[in-house]
Design an enzyme around this catalytic site. Sequence first.
Site, short mmCIF file in Angstrom:
data_model
loop_
_atom_site.label_atom_id
_atom_site.label_comp_id
_atom_site.label_asym_id
_atom_site.label_seq_id
_atom_site.Cartn_x
_atom_site.Cartn_y
_atom_site.Cartn_z
N LYS A 18 -76.58 57.23 31.16
CA LYS A 18 -76.73 56.06 32.11
C LYS A 18 -76.61 55.06 31.10
O LYS A 18 -77.28 54.78 30.33
CB LYS A 18 -78.00 56.05 32.81
CG LYS A 18 -78.49 54.73 33.73
CD LYS A 18 -79.60 54.79 34.48
CE LYS A 18 -79.89 53.73 35.09
NZ LYS A 18 -81.35 53.71 36.05
N ASP B 195 -81.02 46.18 34.84
CA ASP B 195 -81.29 46.69 36.30
C ASP B 195 -82.14 45.50 36.82
O ASP B 195 -83.25 45.80 36.79
CB ASP B 195 -81.76 48.11 36.08
CG ASP B 195 -81.93 48.56 37.78
OD1 ASP B 195 -81.66 48.05 38.47
OD2 ASP B 195 -82.73 49.74 37.60
N LYS C 7 -85.74 44.14 42.66
CA LYS C 7 -87.07 44.26 41.90
C LYS C 7 -88.17 43.05 41.86
O LYS C 7 -87.75 42.15 41.55
CB LYS C 7 -87.17 45.00 40.30
CG LYS C 7 -86.41 46.19 40.24
CD LYS C 7 -86.47 46.41 38.75
CE LYS C 7 -85.52 47.86 38.54
NZ LYS C 7 -86.36 49.21 39.08
N ASP D 51 -82.46 50.03 30.22
CA ASP D 51 -81.81 50.90 31.30
C ASP D 51 -80.61 51.50 30.90
O ASP D 51 -79.83 52.41 31.63
CB ASP D 51 -81.99 50.16 32.51
CG ASP D 51 -81.83 51.25 33.85
OD1 ASP D 51 -82.58 52.41 33.69
OD2 ASP D 51 -81.49 50.83 34.89
N ASP E 153 -81.31 49.91 44.10
CA ASP E 153 -81.98 49.86 43.04
C ASP E 153 -81.98 51.37 42.47
O ASP E 153 -82.33 51.63 41.45
CB ASP E 153 -83.57 49.52 43.16
CG ASP E 153 -84.23 49.33 41.71
OD1 ASP E 153 -83.80 49.25 40.66
OD2 ASP E 153 -85.55 49.26 41.80
N GLU F 8 -79.48 52.71 41.29
CA GLU F 8 -78.18 52.60 41.00
C GLU F 8 -77.59 53.80 39.79
O GLU F 8 -76.71 54.10 39.72
CB GLU F 8 -77.87 51.23 40.60
CG GLU F 8 -78.28 50.96 39.04
CD GLU F 8 -79.75 51.30 38.70
OE1 GLU F 8 -80.76 51.31 39.80
OE2 GLU F 8 -80.00 51.45 37.62
N ARG G 215 -78.32 56.87 39.63
CA ARG G 215 -77.63 58.16 40.29
C ARG G 215 -76.30 57.82 40.84
O ARG G 215 -74.96 58.59 40.56
CB ARG G 215 -78.53 58.67 41.45
CG ARG G 215 -78.85 57.70 42.44
CD ARG G 215 -79.96 58.36 43.25
NE ARG G 215 -81.27 57.89 42.65
CZ ARG G 215 -82.39 58.19 43.30
NH1 ARG G 215 -82.50 58.66 44.42
NH2 ARG G 215 -83.46 57.73 42.66
N1 BES Z 1 -83.94 52.01 36.15
C1 BES Z 1 -84.74 52.39 37.36
C2 BES Z 1 -85.89 53.61 36.75
C3 BES Z 1 -87.13 52.92 35.81
C4 BES Z 1 -88.22 52.47 36.36
C5 BES Z 1 -86.86 53.22 34.49
C6 BES Z 1 -89.06 52.20 35.25
C7 BES Z 1 -87.84 52.84 33.61
C8 BES Z 1 -88.94 52.34 33.94
C9 BES Z 1 -84.14 52.96 38.34
O1 BES Z 1 -83.01 52.56 38.33
C10 BES Z 1 -84.72 52.81 39.63
O2 BES Z 1 -85.09 51.52 39.89
N2 BES Z 1 -85.36 53.74 40.31
C11 BES Z 1 -86.15 53.68 41.34
C12 BES Z 1 -85.51 54.56 42.41
C13 BES Z 1 -86.11 54.42 43.90
C14 BES Z 1 -85.26 53.12 44.35
C15 BES Z 1 -85.75 55.69 44.48
C16 BES Z 1 -87.56 53.93 41.14
O3 BES Z 1 -87.89 54.33 40.32
O4 BES Z 1 -88.27 53.03 41.73
ZN ZN Z 2 -81.87 51.81 36.77
ZN ZN Z 3 -82.77 50.80 39.56
#
Ligand code: BES
Ligand code: ZN
Ligand code: ZN
Length: 506
Positions: A272, A277, A284, A297, A356, A358, A360
């Site tokens: 990734k 992000d 966010k 990220d 968010d 993104e 995946r």
């Molecule tokens: N990059 C984030 C995941 C993340 C969060 C990495 C905190 C490191 C620290 C990812 O893209 C994300 O935002 N995931 C969401 C998914 C949700 C919308 C299903 C999450 O984990 O809240």
């Molecule tokens: Zn992310």
């Molecule tokens: Zn995200």
Amino acid sequence: MQIAVDKIRATEYATDLLVVGVYQGAKKLIGPAADLDKALEGVIFELSKEQGFEGKKNEVLLIQSRGKIPAKRVLAIGLGHNKNVDDAVYREAAATVIKEAAKLRCKNIAFALTTNSRKRSAVRAMAMAIAEGVLLGAYRYEEFHSEQKKSESEKTRVELCVLLATNAAEGNVQKEGVAEGVLRAQAVTLARDLVNTPSADMTPGHLVSVAEKIATENKSITLEVYDRERARELKMGSFLGVARGSDEPPYFIHLTYKPRAKSKKKIFLCGKGITFDTGGISLKPAAALEQWPMHSDMAGAAAILGVFSVVAQLGIDVEVHAALPCTENMPSGKALKPHDILRAMNGKTIEVLNTDAEGRLVLADALSFAVQQKADAIVDLATLTGACVLALGSDYAGLFSNDEKLTKRIANAANITGERVWAMPMPEEYKRGLKSPVADLKNVGPRMDADAITAALFLQEFVGTTPWVHLDIAGPAWVDNPHRPSNSARGTGYGVRLLLEYLKGL
Ligand code: BES
Ligand code: ZN
Ligand code: ZN
């Protein structure tokens, strides 16, 4: 820092700091520690008693040598119980030592450590672990420090680290171990630097220039870069959907390493590469952006670039590919919106309910690409979910897989390098959460309900029957307070040594 090997007795060696190992619960000192104790008239043994030094892992005892030997000081480092000593013990001991040496403002240090077993492989592994430990423990990110701050830091930097060998043959084996340890640490350092660099400087374009440098420096590595236009030709609709909101051009990086002898196996490493992000339109909140370093990220892509920076020098003999979808995730007038539907490279359609989620989406195309290229195995690294951090914290990556054999290989490699993984379940039933009335899949399931597993189940839709391991590295890729000396605060370079160990074992 330079790391060298010298064949000389510890009691005769002149250095700022001479390091000897002490085992916990041992009745007497052994090896170089015993020799030095004798030369210092029993002071190591006495001081240990007096100060309650037991030889616990990473415990230290400093002894001034007062002219009795050429070394200015001796540092006894605890190695824990003799029977439990492994590479990680040496690595963390060396990292602890380098931090002590910095405090003491030593310019050169020497290690007089011996292995329990005289086996060649054990000697090599110890030397490698020490080289890794000192370099990883000494890591600092000072790119944005002023000249004044830099020169302050310079004063606490060790310049030379010497491993003392008892004979020439042992010295040669140690040299081999040191050479490999230095390469591995360099790869981790590159990954850490990339992850630590703020997003203004670490754009997808910058990641391309890192890949270009790697490809130019290694004849056995070739590079293909797909910009927006070329990614469209490849039908990477999912990746391009995420990239839509960003002014920074996205790039899909494809690196190929071909070993000298033709390889029967083709391994794909997918990473990734979200250089920032924001969450996109599903923005966010400010507090989350303050708490989580979302310029990290791209830690998955960074780790894989680290691997590629040394893969040729380490003489790995399988064909290795990197597939790195690199883009920002930004809100804008052009950005992907909730309820938009994307078509991934493998033809599957995705209803995007949360922009968010993104990671995946970009990985969907990277995994499809790997499958289309007939990968024999795929390992992906991604800072994918906050849920995985909540579940496992900063010391474990979540491991998800469709293949037991590959899981074993990765878990073995992780055991050796100390980059811990924890196997997570992928229950078929949870797939229900990803059903969409308008597309093949939704990009999120019911929230706060096994987010990390749901994300992995989503990815699985794009790997077909290819053996695959997904490592959710959201926890270990970045740590604020590392609880092991070889880890730096902030970007850790997690996964680099693990992947190298895995590739070496093939
Ligand atoms: N990059 C984030 C995941 C993340 C969060 C990495 C905190 C490191 C620290 C990812 O893209 C994300 O935002 N995931 C969401 C998914 C949700 C919308 C299903 C999450 O984990 O809240
Ligand atoms: Zn992310
Ligand atoms: Zn995200």
